[in-house]
Design an enzyme around this catalytic site. Structure first.
Site, PDB file in Angstrom:
ATOM      1  N   LYS A   1      -4.523  39.775  44.870  1.00 42.40           N
ATOM      2  CA  LYS A   1      -3.891  38.238  44.901  1.00 42.40           C
ATOM      3  C   LYS A   1      -3.059  38.376  46.887  1.00 42.40           C
ATOM      4  O   LYS A   1      -2.254  36.856  47.419  1.00 42.40           O
ATOM      5  CB  LYS A   1      -3.206  38.423  43.772  1.00 42.40           C
ATOM      6  CG  LYS A   1      -3.267  37.043  42.780  1.00 42.40           C
ATOM      7  CD  LYS A   1      -5.128  36.916  43.118  1.00 42.40           C
ATOM      8  CE  LYS A   1      -5.350  36.638  41.386  1.00 42.40           C
ATOM      9  NZ  LYS A   1      -6.026  35.010  41.964  1.00 42.40           N
TER      10      LYS A   1
ATOM     11  N   ASP B   1     -21.994  32.634  39.199  1.00 42.75           N
ATOM     12  CA  ASP B   1     -21.206  33.971  38.851  1.00 42.75           C
ATOM     13  C   ASP B   1     -20.637  33.960  40.237  1.00 42.75           C
ATOM     14  O   ASP B   1     -21.278  34.532  41.625  1.00 42.75           O
ATOM     15  CB  ASP B   1     -22.162  34.948  38.847  1.00 42.75           C
ATOM     16  CG  ASP B   1     -20.799  36.266  38.569  1.00 42.75           C
ATOM     17  OD1 ASP B   1     -20.386  36.781  38.924  1.00 42.75           O
ATOM     18  OD2 ASP B   1     -21.609  37.299  37.956  1.00 42.75           O
TER      19      ASP B   1
ATOM     20  N   ARG C   1     -19.106  30.661  35.186  1.00 41.61           N
ATOM     21  CA  ARG C   1     -20.688  31.615  34.221  1.00 41.61           C
ATOM     22  C   ARG C   1     -20.407  30.721  33.047  1.00 41.61           C
ATOM     23  O   ARG C   1     -21.825  30.603  32.421  1.00 41.61           O
ATOM     24  CB  ARG C   1     -20.190  32.901  34.008  1.00 41.61           C
ATOM     25  CG  ARG C   1     -20.397  32.977  35.115  1.00 41.61           C
ATOM     26  CD  ARG C   1     -19.819  34.930  35.285  1.00 41.61           C
ATOM     27  NE  ARG C   1     -18.334  34.293  34.596  1.00 41.61           N
ATOM     28  CZ  ARG C   1     -17.725  35.739  34.567  1.00 41.61           C
ATOM     29  NH1 ARG C   1     -18.276  36.822  34.391  1.00 41.61           N
ATOM     30  NH2 ARG C   1     -16.174  35.372  33.721  1.00 41.61           N
TER      31      ARG C   1
ATOM     32  N   THR D   1      -3.410  30.979  29.476  1.00 39.28           N
ATOM     33  CA  THR D   1      -4.388  29.907  29.696  1.00 39.28           C
ATOM     34  C   THR D   1      -5.475  31.445  28.564  1.00 39.28           C
ATOM     35  O   THR D   1      -4.720  32.050  28.079  1.00 39.28           O
ATOM     36  CB  THR D   1      -4.800  30.194  31.198  1.00 39.28           C
ATOM     37  OG1 THR D   1      -5.120  31.805  31.390  1.00 39.28           O
ATOM     38  CG2 THR D   1      -4.454  29.130  31.710  1.00 39.28           C
TER      39      THR D   1
ATOM     40  N   PHE E   1      -6.117  33.869  30.534  1.00 35.12           N
ATOM     41  CA  PHE E   1      -5.780  34.826  31.319  1.00 35.12           C
ATOM     42  C   PHE E   1      -5.707  35.932  30.016  1.00 35.12           C
ATOM     43  O   PHE E   1      -6.502  37.609  31.298  1.00 35.12           O
ATOM     44  CB  PHE E   1      -4.772  34.493  32.170  1.00 35.12           C
ATOM     45  CG  PHE E   1      -4.390  36.234  33.179  1.00 35.12           C
ATOM     46  CD1 PHE E   1      -5.026  36.177  34.664  1.00 35.12           C
ATOM     47  CD2 PHE E   1      -2.866  36.208  32.643  1.00 35.12           C
ATOM     48  CE1 PHE E   1      -4.441  36.515  35.328  1.00 35.12           C
ATOM     49  CE2 PHE E   1      -2.473  37.158  34.300  1.00 35.12           C
ATOM     50  CZ  PHE E   1      -2.758  37.549  34.810  1.00 35.12           C
TER      51      PHE E   1
ATOM     52  N   TYR F   1      -4.801  44.416  40.864  1.00 33.69           N
ATOM     53  CA  TYR F   1      -4.755  42.530  40.391  1.00 33.69           C
ATOM     54  C   TYR F   1      -3.409  42.349  41.558  1.00 33.69           C
ATOM     55  O   TYR F   1      -4.656  41.547  42.545  1.00 33.69           O
ATOM     56  CB  TYR F   1      -4.446  42.408  38.845  1.00 33.69           C
ATOM     57  CG  TYR F   1      -3.932  40.932  39.056  1.00 33.69           C
ATOM     58  CD1 TYR F   1      -5.237  39.529  38.902  1.00 33.69           C
ATOM     59  CD2 TYR F   1      -2.592  40.760  38.419  1.00 33.69           C
ATOM     60  CE1 TYR F   1      -5.027  38.748  39.162  1.00 33.69           C
ATOM     61  CE2 TYR F   1      -2.345  39.410  38.708  1.00 33.69           C
ATOM     62  CZ  TYR F   1      -3.819  37.832  39.188  1.00 33.69           C
ATOM     63  OH  TYR F   1      -3.658  36.857  38.964  1.00 33.69           O
TER      64      TYR F   1
ATOM     65  N   PRO G   1       1.060  31.125  40.948  1.00 32.92           N
ATOM     66  CA  PRO G   1       1.883  30.668  40.238  1.00 32.92           C
ATOM     67  C   PRO G   1       1.958  32.092  39.123  1.00 32.92           C
ATOM     68  O   PRO G   1       1.965  33.108  39.539  1.00 32.92           O
ATOM     69  CB  PRO G   1       0.767  30.147  38.679  1.00 32.92           C
ATOM     70  CG  PRO G   1      -0.270  29.901  39.796  1.00 32.92           C
ATOM     71  CD  PRO G   1      -0.298  30.738  40.704  1.00 32.92           C
TER      72      PRO G   1
ATOM     73  N   ALA H   1     -14.220  26.670  36.621  1.00 31.70           N
ATOM     74  CA  ALA H   1     -13.762  24.904  36.520  1.00 31.70           C
ATOM     75  C   ALA H   1     -14.035  25.512  34.188  1.00 31.70           C
ATOM     76  O   ALA H   1     -13.754  24.502  34.077  1.00 31.70           O
ATOM     77  CB  ALA H   1     -14.860  23.975  36.622  1.00 31.70           C
TER      78      ALA H   1
HETATM   79  P1  NDP Z   1      -9.246  31.868  32.673  1.00 25.68           P
HETATM   80  O1  NDP Z   1      -9.563  33.372  32.234  1.00 25.68           O
HETATM   81  O2  NDP Z   1      -8.616  30.423  31.469  1.00 25.68           O
HETATM   82  O3  NDP Z   1      -9.845  31.467  33.819  1.00 25.68           O
HETATM   83  C1  NDP Z   1     -10.589  31.971  34.834  1.00 25.68           C
HETATM   84  C2  NDP Z   1     -11.467  31.465  34.953  1.00 25.68           C
HETATM   85  O4  NDP Z   1     -12.206  32.242  35.965  1.00 25.68           O
HETATM   86  C3  NDP Z   1     -12.916  31.110  34.282  1.00 25.68           C
HETATM   87  O5  NDP Z   1     -13.313  29.755  34.307  1.00 25.68           O
HETATM   88  C4  NDP Z   1     -13.896  31.649  33.734  1.00 25.68           C
HETATM   89  O6  NDP Z   1     -15.444  31.558  33.702  1.00 25.68           O
HETATM   90  C5  NDP Z   1     -13.885  31.876  35.775  1.00 25.68           C
HETATM   91  N1  NDP Z   1     -14.477  33.205  36.725  1.00 25.68           N
HETATM   92  C6  NDP Z   1     -13.591  34.541  35.823  1.00 25.68           C
HETATM   93  N2  NDP Z   1     -15.513  35.176  36.416  1.00 25.68           N
HETATM   94  C7  NDP Z   1     -16.112  34.746  37.665  1.00 25.68           C
HETATM   95  C8  NDP Z   1     -16.707  35.247  37.442  1.00 25.68           C
HETATM   96  N3  NDP Z   1     -17.448  36.272  37.539  1.00 25.68           N
HETATM   97  N4  NDP Z   1     -18.209  33.397  38.359  1.00 25.68           N
HETATM   98  C9  NDP Z   1     -17.532  32.692  38.520  1.00 25.68           C
HETATM   99  N5  NDP Z   1     -16.348  32.110  37.230  1.00 25.68           N
HETATM  100  C10 NDP Z   1     -15.436  33.183  37.062  1.00 25.68           C
HETATM  101  O7  NDP Z   1      -7.894  32.120  33.116  1.00 25.68           O
HETATM  102  P2  NDP Z   1      -7.049  31.156  34.730  1.00 25.68           P
HETATM  103  O8  NDP Z   1      -7.230  29.817  34.535  1.00 25.68           O
HETATM  104  O9  NDP Z   1      -5.609  31.765  34.103  1.00 25.68           O
HETATM  105  O10 NDP Z   1      -6.616  31.572  35.947  1.00 25.68           O
HETATM  106  C11 NDP Z   1      -7.621  30.867  37.152  1.00 25.68           C
HETATM  107  C12 NDP Z   1      -7.061  32.182  38.436  1.00 25.68           C
HETATM  108  O11 NDP Z   1      -5.645  31.942  38.366  1.00 25.68           O
HETATM  109  C13 NDP Z   1      -6.921  33.058  38.710  1.00 25.68           C
HETATM  110  O12 NDP Z   1      -7.578  33.757  39.693  1.00 25.68           O
HETATM  111  C14 NDP Z   1      -6.090  34.350  38.212  1.00 25.68           C
HETATM  112  O13 NDP Z   1      -5.598  35.520  38.852  1.00 25.68           O
HETATM  113  C15 NDP Z   1      -4.974  32.813  38.397  1.00 25.68           C
HETATM  114  N6  NDP Z   1      -3.367  33.553  38.105  1.00 25.68           N
HETATM  115  C16 NDP Z   1      -3.734  33.032  36.738  1.00 25.68           C
HETATM  116  C17 NDP Z   1      -1.915  32.776  35.907  1.00 25.68           C
HETATM  117  C18 NDP Z   1      -1.630  33.268  34.452  1.00 25.68           C
HETATM  118  O14 NDP Z   1      -0.415  33.645  34.284  1.00 25.68           O
HETATM  119  N7  NDP Z   1      -2.996  32.682  34.170  1.00 25.68           N
HETATM  120  C19 NDP Z   1      -0.776  33.252  36.723  1.00 25.68           C
HETATM  121  C20 NDP Z   1      -0.796  33.319  38.169  1.00 25.68           C
HETATM  122  C21 NDP Z   1      -2.662  33.292  38.864  1.00 25.68           C
HETATM  123  P3  NDP Z   1     -16.698  32.582  33.597  1.00 25.68           P
HETATM  124  O15 NDP Z   1     -15.840  33.147  32.909  1.00 25.68           O
HETATM  125  O16 NDP Z   1     -17.274  30.348  32.706  1.00 25.68           O
HETATM  126  O17 NDP Z   1     -17.172  32.239  34.644  1.00 25.68           O
HETATM  127  C1  8X3 Z   2      -0.940  36.268  36.694  1.00 28.15           C
HETATM  128  C2  8X3 Z   2       0.963  36.135  36.860  1.00 28.15           C
HETATM  129  O1  8X3 Z   2       2.596  36.616  36.103  1.00 28.15           O
HETATM  130  O2  8X3 Z   2       1.318  37.899  34.910  1.00 28.15           O
HETATM  131  O3  8X3 Z   2      -1.104  36.207  38.071  1.00 28.15           O
HETATM  132  O4  8X3 Z   2       1.504  38.569  36.843  1.00 28.15           O
HETATM  133  S1  8X3 Z   2       1.764  37.548  35.829  1.00 28.15           S
END
Ligand code: NDP
Ligand code: 8X3
Length: 262
Positions: A161, A64, A42, A192, A194, A157, A187, A18
């Site tokens: 998924k 975490d 975290r 983001t 990411f 990765y 998605p 979040a």
């Molecule tokens: P962000 O990096 O913006 O957000 C990731 C979030 O995960 C952060 O809030 C981070 O919080 C949290 N996180 C990571 N590791 C931990 C941990 N060990 N414990 C608790 N929280 C953790 O990425 P996205 O919002 O884009 O990604 C969210 C999800 O969507 C992921 O699962 C990603 O694989 C997936 N996704 C993303 C895509 C993209 O293109 N962006 C596409 C498809 C899927 P903090 O560091 O504060 O702990």
């Molecule tokens: C992340 C989406 O297209 O970067 O899960 O692999 S992509």
């Protein structure tokens, strides 16, 4: 779900990840529709900022997800008004690296499995008994198109998924009759943090991923999550795959040799 489908005032939504991206956008969107939010991540400063922005409807949880004991402890000691979680959004997750398997860092692979698979199952397992006892709940898992379509460097990765997709389907099998819904969101490219995380903080490299194209936003994905959660209670959305219009599929790769037949 309530009669008025977008009145979420009876919902307590537990969101991992979040502090950024999809999880953060979900927290804001669900709060806007009246839900109480348990915001987990975290980074304490991000949780503080979210709490300041959204107020008393938010319970901040510095967590975490890889730490099984902490997950169990956090879920069992939620304040009363947040304890009856009705929706779990498992968004915490990450990709690390884009190297071919033979050069990838094993530590990165460990972190992805520990977070994307094990963290997700810890949170799910901790919250499920309460949902089953109350005969009400919805688990929304953040998968990815990378769980279906392979690409170079996607190695572990994408595999995590694929795990999320199959785990989501298997949960549905176990929960038949329990009044619990399960959805896997897959998605494609969304801008983001990411990619910055994937490239270990190299923001320039991360920006290049989205150069000259229009990626989805975190809000686009949160909108899909909200749609799934606000379907009538007898409807389960198993899977949603969404991509930016400017992302599509390529042909299968072929290695060609100058010597025919090799
Ligand atoms: P962000 O990096 O913006 O957000 C990731 C979030 O995960 C952060 O809030 C981070 O919080 C949290 N996180 C990571 N590791 C931990 C941990 N060990 N414990 C608790 N929280 C953790 O990425 P996205 O919002 O884009 O990604 C969210 C999800 O969507 C992921 O699962 C990603 O694989 C997936 N996704 C993303 C895509 C993209 O293109 N962006 C596409 C498809 C899927 P903090 O560091 O504060 O702990
Ligand atoms: C992340 C989406 O297209 O970067 O899960 O692999 S992509």
């Amino acid at each position: 779900m309530n009669d008025c489908m977008n009145d979420l005032s009876q919902e307590v939504v537990f969101i991992t990840g979040a502090t950024s991206g999809f999880g953060l956008a979900c927290a804001k969107l669900f709060a806007l529709h009246g839900a109480r939010i348990v915001a987990a991540g975290r980074r304490a400063d991000r949780l503080d900022a979210l709490k300041r922005e959204l107020g008393d409807g938010v319970c901040r949880l510095e967590l975490d997800v890889r730490d099984r004991a902490s997950v169990e402890q956090a879920v069992s000691s939620l304040p009363d008004e947040f304890a009856a979680v009705t929706v779990l959004v498992n968004s915490a997750g990450l990709a690390l690296g884009l190297e071919p398997a033979q050069r990838a860092l094993l530590d990165d692979w460990d972190t992805m499995v520990d977070t994307n698979c094990k963290g997700l199952i810890y949170c799910t397992r901790a919250l499920l008994p309460g949902m089953v006892a109350r005969d009400r709940g919805h688990i929304v898992n953040m998968g990815s198109i990378a769980g279906t379509y392979p690409y170079p460097g996607g190695n572990v990765y994408g595999a995590t998924k694929a795990f999320v997709r199959q785990f989501s389907l298997n949960l549905r099998a176990d929960l038949l009759g329990a009044g619990i819904r399960v959805t896997n969101i897959e998605p494609g490219m969304a801008e983001t943090e990411f990619s910055a995380v994937r490239f270990h903080g190299d923001f320039e490299k991360a920006a290049q991923v989205y150069a000259g194209m229009k990626p989805m936003t975190a809000e686009d994905v949160a909108d899909a999550v909200l749609w799934c959660v606000t379907r009538p209670a007898h409807v389960n959305i198993n899977n949603i795959e969404l991509m930016p219009v400017s992302q599509a599929f390529g042909p299968l790769a072929v290695k060609r040799s100058k010597q025919p037949g090799q």
